[in-house]
Design a protein around this motif. Structure first.
Motif, PDB file in Angstrom:
ATOM      1  N   SER A  99       0.826  -1.203   0.000  1.00 35.11           N
ATOM      2  CA  SER A  99       0.000   0.000   0.000  1.00 35.11           C
ATOM      3  C   SER A  99       0.864   1.258   0.000  1.00 35.11           C
ATOM      4  N   ALA A 100       1.960   1.217   0.767  1.00 37.03           N
ATOM      5  CA  ALA A 100       2.843   2.387   0.829  1.00 37.03           C
ATOM      6  C   ALA A 100       3.565   2.605  -0.490  1.00 37.03           C
ATOM      7  N   LEU A 101       4.137   1.544  -1.060  1.00 36.52           N
ATOM      8  CA  LEU A 101       4.918   1.671  -2.288  1.00 36.52           C
ATOM      9  C   LEU A 101       4.034   1.952  -3.500  1.00 36.52           C
ATOM     10  N   LYS A 102       2.809   1.502  -3.486  1.00 39.95           N
ATOM     11  CA  LYS A 102       1.894   1.754  -4.593  1.00 39.95           C
ATOM     12  C   LYS A 102       1.125   3.072  -4.418  1.00 39.95           C
ATOM     13  N   GLY A 103       1.186   3.625  -3.213  1.00 43.37           N
ATOM     14  CA  GLY A 103       0.462   4.861  -2.966  1.00 43.37           C
ATOM     15  C   GLY A 103      -1.027   4.659  -2.823  1.00 43.37           C
ATOM     16  N   ILE A 104      -1.430   3.455  -2.402  1.00 44.52           N
ATOM     17  CA  ILE A 104      -2.856   3.159  -2.270  1.00 44.52           C
ATOM     18  C   ILE A 104      -3.450   3.922  -1.092  1.00 44.52           C
ATOM     19  N   ARG A 105      -2.718   3.974  -0.004  1.00 45.04           N
ATOM     20  CA  ARG A 105      -3.136   4.783   1.147  1.00 45.04           C
ATOM     21  C   ARG A 105      -1.882   5.339   1.815  1.00 45.04           C
ATOM     22  N   MET A 106      -2.054   6.422   2.544  1.00 45.36           N
ATOM     23  CA  MET A 106      -0.909   7.050   3.189  1.00 45.36           C
ATOM     24  C   MET A 106      -0.511   6.251   4.425  1.00 45.36           C
ATOM     25  N   PRO A 107       0.729   5.819   4.501  1.00 48.44           N
ATOM     26  CA  PRO A 107       1.168   5.009   5.640  1.00 48.44           C
ATOM     27  C   PRO A 107       1.496   5.876   6.853  1.00 48.44           C
ATOM     28  N   ARG A 108       1.555   5.229   8.021  1.00 45.92           N
ATOM     29  CA  ARG A 108       2.072   5.897   9.199  1.00 45.92           C
ATOM     30  C   ARG A 108       3.584   6.051   9.053  1.00 45.92           C
ATOM     31  N   TRP A 109       4.149   6.975   9.850  1.00 43.87           N
ATOM     32  CA  TRP A 109       5.595   7.186   9.757  1.00 43.87           C
ATOM     33  C   TRP A 109       6.356   5.924  10.146  1.00 43.87           C
ATOM     34  N   GLU A 110       5.854   5.195  11.132  1.00 41.33           N
ATOM     35  CA  GLU A 110       6.566   3.991  11.553  1.00 41.33           C
ATOM     36  C   GLU A 110       6.762   3.029  10.379  1.00 41.33           C
ATOM     37  N   THR A 111       5.742   2.921   9.527  1.00 42.39           N
ATOM     38  CA  THR A 111       5.840   2.035   8.367  1.00 42.39           C
ATOM     39  C   THR A 111       6.837   2.569   7.354  1.00 42.39           C
ATOM     40  N   VAL A 112       6.747   3.866   7.070  1.00 43.97           N
ATOM     41  CA  VAL A 112       7.702   4.470   6.135  1.00 43.97           C
ATOM     42  C   VAL A 112       9.119   4.302   6.653  1.00 43.97           C
ATOM     43  N   HIS A 113       9.344   4.572   7.932  1.00 47.27           N
ATOM     44  CA  HIS A 113      10.666   4.446   8.525  1.00 47.27           C
ATOM     45  C   HIS A 113      11.234   3.054   8.297  1.00 47.27           C
ATOM     46  N   ASP A 114      10.454   2.027   8.606  1.00 48.47           N
ATOM     47  CA  ASP A 114      10.965   0.662   8.510  1.00 48.47           C
ATOM     48  C   ASP A 114      11.221   0.262   7.062  1.00 48.47           C
ATOM     49  N   ILE A 115      10.369   0.677   6.128  1.00 46.16           N
ATOM     50  CA  ILE A 115      10.590   0.381   4.713  1.00 46.16           C
ATOM     51  C   ILE A 115      11.881   1.034   4.246  1.00 46.16           C
ATOM     52  N   VAL A 116      12.064   2.288   4.604  1.00 42.16           N
ATOM     53  CA  VAL A 116      13.249   3.036   4.157  1.00 42.16           C
ATOM     54  C   VAL A 116      14.514   2.408   4.720  1.00 42.16           C
ATOM     55  N   VAL A 117      14.522   2.058   6.002  1.00 38.93           N
ATOM     56  CA  VAL A 117      15.715   1.482   6.631  1.00 38.93           C
ATOM     57  C   VAL A 117      16.105   0.178   5.935  1.00 38.93           C
ATOM     58  N   VAL A 118      15.135  -0.671   5.687  1.00 41.98           N
ATOM     59  CA  VAL A 118      15.425  -1.964   5.046  1.00 41.98           C
ATOM     60  C   VAL A 118      15.908  -1.767   3.614  1.00 41.98           C
ATOM     61  N   LEU A 119      15.200  -0.961   2.831  1.00 38.53           N
ATOM     62  CA  LEU A 119      15.574  -0.775   1.432  1.00 38.53           C
ATOM     63  C   LEU A 119      16.927  -0.074   1.296  1.00 38.53           C
ATOM     64  N   ALA A 120      17.222   0.880   2.188  1.00 37.99           N
ATOM     65  CA  ALA A 120      18.505   1.585   2.114  1.00 37.99           C
ATOM     66  C   ALA A 120      19.662   0.604   2.245  1.00 37.99           C
ATOM     67  N   GLY A 121      19.527  -0.363   3.159  1.00 34.84           N
ATOM     68  CA  GLY A 121      20.603  -1.336   3.348  1.00 34.84           C
ATOM     69  C   GLY A 121      20.737  -2.321   2.211  1.00 34.84           C
ATOM     70  N   LEU A 122      19.679  -2.475   1.388  1.00 39.37           N
ATOM     71  CA  LEU A 122      19.707  -3.428   0.283  1.00 39.37           C
ATOM     72  C   LEU A 122      20.124  -2.797  -1.043  1.00 39.37           C
TER      73      LEU A 122
END
Length: 319
Positions: free
Chosen positions: A56-79
């Motif tokens: 939902s966050a990556l497709k822009g289906i609904r606006m995520p909470r910051w906690e979700t954005v934070h965790d997605i960004v941290v994981v993807l940055a390391g990959l």
């Protein structure tokens, strides 16, 4: 469930989604389930983001909470290849996410964020903070009076100053306070007549003022010597005949005159040879010609308005 990706009008939500999708591509377009699994493996995660939350966050289906954005960004940055710095990436995404909730003001860094991370722009691009900083800096709007750069002991702390300005804004209005601030920065402030904020003086400033007075006096001496060839001899006679001369000053004059090599320099001085003689000779000539030079105007004024010279031989009236 439809797989159609929604389209957004240009704005904060679109910017956040596009930034997340760019990071997702840079990390190799991992499946949403794998991203969710990697998040759940981290002890420092802020959320329990399911694969559907990630989708939902990556497709822009609904606006995520910051906690979700934070965790997605941290994981993807390391990959990413090469890996991106997790702290830098989360710091980049936080204003993007805030802007979706608070508008343009949310995209700006807080004061503490500015202290921690600077204004940005290292890549040569203008950040919102750079634009804001340029607009807020009084230097961009006026010529700040040079006396305000004089070193001085602060009368109040920065926190007290901020509180005092806030109180004035509440009582008088922002426009009144800001216009008054600019007016003071242009030189009309308490203590301006003394040449430094609140009349504060220090040894460095006084030494600089003495040097500037000496430099101006020497320039005026050269001007008069060009027009009055006998001025030096007449001034020496006037100085020796001056009964009001301070005893210490007279003793110093006699000591200097006992130095024959120094006196030879003094006696041959002309405007053309001025730069060829020693600084000691300049000071001695200064004492012969000028009885007193005093600051009468504030710093920043032209020298002729800032200093007053009392000559041993008064200057003849202009023709």
């Amino acid at each position: 469930m439809s797989g159609t990706t929604p389209t957004f009008p240009a704005g904060p939500q679109q910017e956040l989604v596009e930034a997340l999708q760019e990071l997702h591509r840079a990390a190799g377009l991992l499946s949403f389930r794998k991203v969710s699994t990697q998040i759940r493996k981290r002890d420092d995660r802020l959320s329990e983001a399911s694969h559907e939350s990630v989708r939902s966050a990556l497709k822009g289906i609904r606006m995520p909470r910051w906690e979700t954005v934070h965790d997605i960004v941290v994981v993807l940055a390391g990959l990413c290849s090469p890996p991106r710095d997790e702290e830098s990436e989360t710091a980049r995404f936080l204003p993007l996410w805030r802007a979706t909730r608070e508008g343009e003001s949310g995209a700006l860094k807080s004061f503490q964020e500015l202290l921690n991370g600077g204004w940005g722009g290292e890549d040569g691009k203008w950040t919102p903070e750079l634009v804001m900083g340029t607009m807020l800096n009084p230097f961009s709007a006026i010529q700040i009076h040079p006396s305000l750069a004089a070193p001085h002991e602060p009368l109040i702390s920065e926190d007290d100053w901020v509180r005092a300005v806030q109180m004035q804004i509440e009582e008088q209005g922002a426009e009144h306070v800001l216009r008054l601030l600019l007016h003071m920065l242009k030189g009309d402030y308490v203590g301006a007549e003394e040449g430094a904020p609140y009349g504060y003086r220090d040894a460095d400033r006084e030494a600089m003022e003495a040097y500037e007075a000496f430099r101006y006096g020497c320039a005026e001496i050269l001007r008069r010597l060009r027009a009055e060839p006998n001025l030096l001899a007449e001034s020496i006679r006037a100085m020796r005949a001056d009964e009001t001369m301070d005893r210490d000053d007279r003793a110093e004059m006699l000591e200097n005159e006992s130095d024959l090599s120094l006196m030879r320099e003094v006696m041959i001085v002309t405007p053309d040879t001025w730069d060829d003689v020693s600084e000691e000779a300049h000071h001695m000539i200064f004492g012969y010609l000028i009885k007193q030079i005093s600051p009468v105007g504030r710093i920043g004024l032209p020298d002729a308005e800032r200093f007053r010279i009392t000559w041993r031989i008064p200057e003849p009236p202009a023709a």
